[in-house]
Design a protein around this motif. Structure first.
Motif, PDB file in Angstrom:
ATOM      1  N   LEU A  82       0.824  -1.221   0.000  1.00  0.00           N
ATOM      2  CA  LEU A  82       0.000   0.000   0.000  1.00  0.00           C
ATOM      3  C   LEU A  82       0.850   1.259   0.000  1.00  0.00           C
ATOM      4  N   GLY A  83       1.887   1.240  -0.842  1.00  0.00           N
ATOM      5  CA  GLY A  83       2.722   2.432  -0.989  1.00  0.00           C
ATOM      6  C   GLY A  83       3.508   2.808   0.242  1.00  0.00           C
ATOM      7  N   GLY A  84       3.788   1.811   1.098  1.00  0.00           N
ATOM      8  CA  GLY A  84       4.544   2.115   2.312  1.00  0.00           C
ATOM      9  C   GLY A  84       3.821   3.064   3.244  1.00  0.00           C
ATOM     10  N   SER A  85       2.499   3.119   3.131  1.00  0.00           N
ATOM     11  CA  SER A  85       1.729   4.102   3.899  1.00  0.00           C
ATOM     12  C   SER A  85       1.666   3.754   5.382  1.00  0.00           C
ATOM     13  N   ALA A 113      10.694   4.491   2.535  1.00  0.00           N
ATOM     14  CA  ALA A 113      10.092   4.456   1.203  1.00  0.00           C
ATOM     15  C   ALA A 113       8.590   4.478   1.429  1.00  0.00           C
ATOM     16  N   THR A 114       8.017   5.657   1.476  1.00  0.00           N
ATOM     17  CA  THR A 114       6.613   5.799   1.831  1.00  0.00           C
ATOM     18  C   THR A 114       5.997   6.997   1.137  1.00  0.00           C
ATOM     19  N   GLY A 115       4.707   6.857   0.836  1.00  0.00           N
ATOM     20  CA  GLY A 115       3.969   7.966   0.249  1.00  0.00           C
ATOM     21  C   GLY A 115       3.211   8.785   1.270  1.00  0.00           C
ATOM     22  N   GLY A 116       3.209   8.360   2.546  1.00  0.00           N
ATOM     23  CA  GLY A 116       2.539   9.150   3.569  1.00  0.00           C
ATOM     24  C   GLY A 116       1.510   8.339   4.338  1.00  0.00           C
ATOM     25  N   SER A 117       0.479   8.998   4.833  1.00  0.00           N
ATOM     26  CA  SER A 117      -0.544   8.366   5.666  1.00  0.00           C
ATOM     27  C   SER A 117      -1.542   7.583   4.813  1.00  0.00           C
ATOM     28  N   ARG A 118      -2.151   6.575   5.399  1.00  0.00           N
ATOM     29  CA  ARG A 118      -3.048   5.661   4.692  1.00  0.00           C
ATOM     30  C   ARG A 118      -4.469   6.236   4.642  1.00  0.00           C
ATOM     31  N   MET A 119      -4.945   6.493   3.431  1.00  0.00           N
ATOM     32  CA  MET A 119      -6.255   7.108   3.252  1.00  0.00           C
ATOM     33  C   MET A 119      -7.373   6.281   3.888  1.00  0.00           C
ATOM     34  N   GLN A 120      -7.278   4.947   3.788  1.00  0.00           N
ATOM     35  CA  GLN A 120      -8.379   4.081   4.218  1.00  0.00           C
ATOM     36  C   GLN A 120      -8.561   4.049   5.735  1.00  0.00           C
ATOM     37  N   GLU A 121      -7.615   4.674   6.479  1.00  0.00           N
ATOM     38  CA  GLU A 121      -7.772   4.750   7.934  1.00  0.00           C
ATOM     39  C   GLU A 121      -7.979   6.176   8.408  1.00  0.00           C
ATOM     40  N   ASP A 152      13.017   5.755  -2.300  1.00  0.00           N
ATOM     41  CA  ASP A 152      12.147   6.439  -3.267  1.00  0.00           C
ATOM     42  C   ASP A 152      10.767   5.795  -3.257  1.00  0.00           C
ATOM     43  N   PRO A 153       9.738   6.585  -2.895  1.00  0.00           N
ATOM     44  CA  PRO A 153       9.778   7.987  -2.504  1.00  0.00           C
ATOM     45  C   PRO A 153       9.924   8.137  -0.986  1.00  0.00           C
ATOM     46  N   ALA A 154      10.221   9.359  -0.556  1.00  0.00           N
ATOM     47  CA  ALA A 154      10.205   9.703   0.865  1.00  0.00           C
ATOM     48  C   ALA A 154       9.380  10.979   0.971  1.00  0.00           C
ATOM     49  N   THR A 155       8.087  10.816   1.083  1.00  0.00           N
ATOM     50  CA  THR A 155       7.176  11.955   1.038  1.00  0.00           C
ATOM     51  C   THR A 155       6.202  11.903   2.213  1.00  0.00           C
ATOM     52  N   GLY A 156       5.429  12.966   2.350  1.00  0.00           N
ATOM     53  CA  GLY A 156       4.388  13.036   3.358  1.00  0.00           C
ATOM     54  C   GLY A 156       4.935  12.964   4.769  1.00  0.00           C
ATOM     55  N   GLY A 157       4.138  12.343   5.649  1.00  0.00           N
ATOM     56  CA  GLY A 157       4.504  12.286   7.057  1.00  0.00           C
ATOM     57  C   GLY A 157       5.739  11.472   7.342  1.00  0.00           C
ATOM     58  N   GLY A 158       6.049  10.480   6.510  1.00  0.00           N
ATOM     59  CA  GLY A 158       7.272   9.719   6.714  1.00  0.00           C
ATOM     60  C   GLY A 158       8.505  10.589   6.579  1.00  0.00           C
ATOM     61  N   TRP A 159       8.497  11.485   5.603  1.00  0.00           N
ATOM     62  CA  TRP A 159       9.603  12.442   5.441  1.00  0.00           C
ATOM     63  C   TRP A 159       9.597  13.458   6.569  1.00  0.00           C
ATOM     64  N   ALA A 160       8.415  13.940   6.954  1.00  0.00           N
ATOM     65  CA  ALA A 160       8.323  15.023   7.931  1.00  0.00           C
ATOM     66  C   ALA A 160       8.539  14.554   9.365  1.00  0.00           C
TER      67      ALA A 160
END
Length: 454
Positions: A82-85, A113-121, A152-160
């Motif tokens: 799930l995109g490392g979410s 390697a994450t796109g951020g928080s999981r939308m489904q939760e 890759d990628p390191a975005t969203g809350g995982g980066w922050a």
């Protein structure tokens, strides 16, 4: 580098003897048995497909391993899940991993390697960032180093949180790095701004390391950061200043002679001192506020006896606000890790152009003064060249400053002092003598503890 290697593949490439930590969710109902806390239709099926595809039950794998010669806790994100979410179970694992690190007094390495928080939760996923940030803060307060590797990628809350909040941040070439992911950026956004290369130029990460070199780089960093007492400066011995490297062992006869020697192009600079003093060193990069200064070297080095020392060294140029902020960052990090600090002073003064003023020169210098003054570990200083006014003094340790025979330290450059006093150019040399800026003058005045021999 392979195309987005799995979490276990990355761990295997970078470490030895990986042992996965117990899953804190073990014994609880399987996360893919339903559609999650929001009842998001199809979420359970999506988790099941992700588990079947990756062989993982969550988006992060946590365990202990040896990297180089150092044991560490590793958090490796599985982008294929799930995109490392980040979801609730991800937060459970990260929290347990940090708790294990603190209990065992081990450094933490986050392989992101994450796109951020999981939308489904929904908001329950977003609030995991608060949990992660708290765990990182507790580990920081315990005096344990945290290193992030941006895949890759390191975005969203995982980066922050795990990324930008780490003590040392390494990144793979051309990795996507930024708070905004590719699907939520403004359509006219410059794509370069969201790359590791851009973040490095802006001072937000320390180094870009090719995948094939990452194991060695990570091992060196962990070896250096683990070389202090940890948990503050109690029992930390002061660093010994380097010996002088210059050819002139005799002391200058006049003030202007001292200035001329310090400004000589052939005089050894900071890099020569650092290379001669340390058997191994790694530089930090950037002030984490959007700036870098190539005229300041900050990092950690290893002495021949194996001791780690943090260093902040001016390289002979006017020091810019980013340089002072990077030095302050280094000194505070060394204080948390219990590593003594060595500063090398060599600058004609703080940069005083309009750009430097807009970047907050005064505030940056004040930050550096504060870091030195409040450091829980001893700071040792060697003046190796020009000691120009407050821009040099900001990195100088009160009561623990030495000088070399080819250096000077002055309230201001003789030319500027003559101008302020409304004297002519012919009076500059006389003014230099009156300022008593020679190495031997500084010792006699009590500004310096001694002159380092060759």
């Amino acid at each position: 580098m392979p195309e987005r290697p799995s979490a276990h593949a990355v761990v295997a490439a970078l470490s030895d003897d990986f042992v996965e930590l117990p899953d804190p969710a073990a014994g609880l109902p399987a996360g893919d048995a339903g559609d999650g806390p929001l009842g998001w239709a199809g979420y359970g099926e999506a988790r099941a497909r992700a588990a079947a595809r990756t062989g993982e039950s969550e988006s992060v794998v946590c365990g202990t391993a040896r990297v180089g010669g150092t044991e560490a806790v590793l958090l490796a994100f599985e982008f294929g899940f799930l995109g490392g979410s980040l979801g609730e179970r991800t937060g459970d694992r990260i929290e347990a991993a940090h708790a294990a690190a603190r209990a065992r007094r081990l450094p933490v390495v986050s392989l992101i390697a994450t796109g951020g928080s999981r939308m489904q939760e929904g908001m329950l996923a977003l609030t995991q960032l608060q949990r992660v940030a708290r765990q990182s803060a507790l580990t920081r307060a315990a005096g344990l180093p945290q290193t992030a590797v941006l895949r890759d990628p390191a975005t969203g809350g995982g980066w922050a949180t795990l990324g930008a909040g780490a003590d040392v941040v390494l990144a793979l070439p051309e990795a996507q790095v930024g708070f905004a992911g590719s699907r939520v950026r403004p359509p006219d956004a410059d794509p370069y701004a969201y790359t590791a290369e851009s973040q490095l130029a802006a001072g937000h990460i320390d180094r870009i390391v090719p995948y094939g070199e990452l194991r060695g780089a990570l091992g060196r960093w962990l070896g250096l950061l683990g070389g202090g007492a940890g948990g503050g400066g109690a029992g930390c011995a002061a660093a010994e200043p380097p010996r002088a490297l210059g050819d002139d062992a005799d002391l200058p006869a006049s003030g202007w002679d001292a200035v001329t020697r310090a400004r000589a192009p052939r005089r050894p600079r900071a890099d020569a001192y650092l290379d001669a003093h340390f058997t191994l060193r790694e530089d930090l990069g950037g002030d984490r506020c959007g700036g870098t200064d190539d005229g300041v070297r900050c990092g950690f080095g290893r002495l021949p006896d194996g001791t780690t020392v943090a260093y902040a060294a001016q390289c002979g140029t006017p020091t810019r606000p980013a340089g002072f902020r990077t030095a302050a960052r280094l000194i505070r990090l060394a204080g948390r890790l219990g590593v003594p600090v060595l500063t090398l002073v060599d600058t004609p003064g703080a940069a005083n152009d309009a750009e430097a003023e807009r970047a907050g020169a005064g505030a940056a210098i004040a930050e550096c003064f504060d870091a030195v003054a409040t450091s829980p570990v001893p700071v040792t200083t060697l003046v190796v060249g020009e000691g120009g006014s407050g821009g040099a003094l900001a990195l100088a340790a009160p009561g623990r400053t030495w000088v070399t025979p080819d250096s000077y330290f002055s309230v201001i450059a003789p030319e500027s002092a003559a101008a302020i006093l409304k004297r002519g150019a012919d009076d500059v040399r006389t003014t230099a003598d009156q300022l008593r800026l020679r190495p031997q003058d500084l010792v006699e005045l009590g500004v310096a503890r001694g002159i380092r021999p060759r």
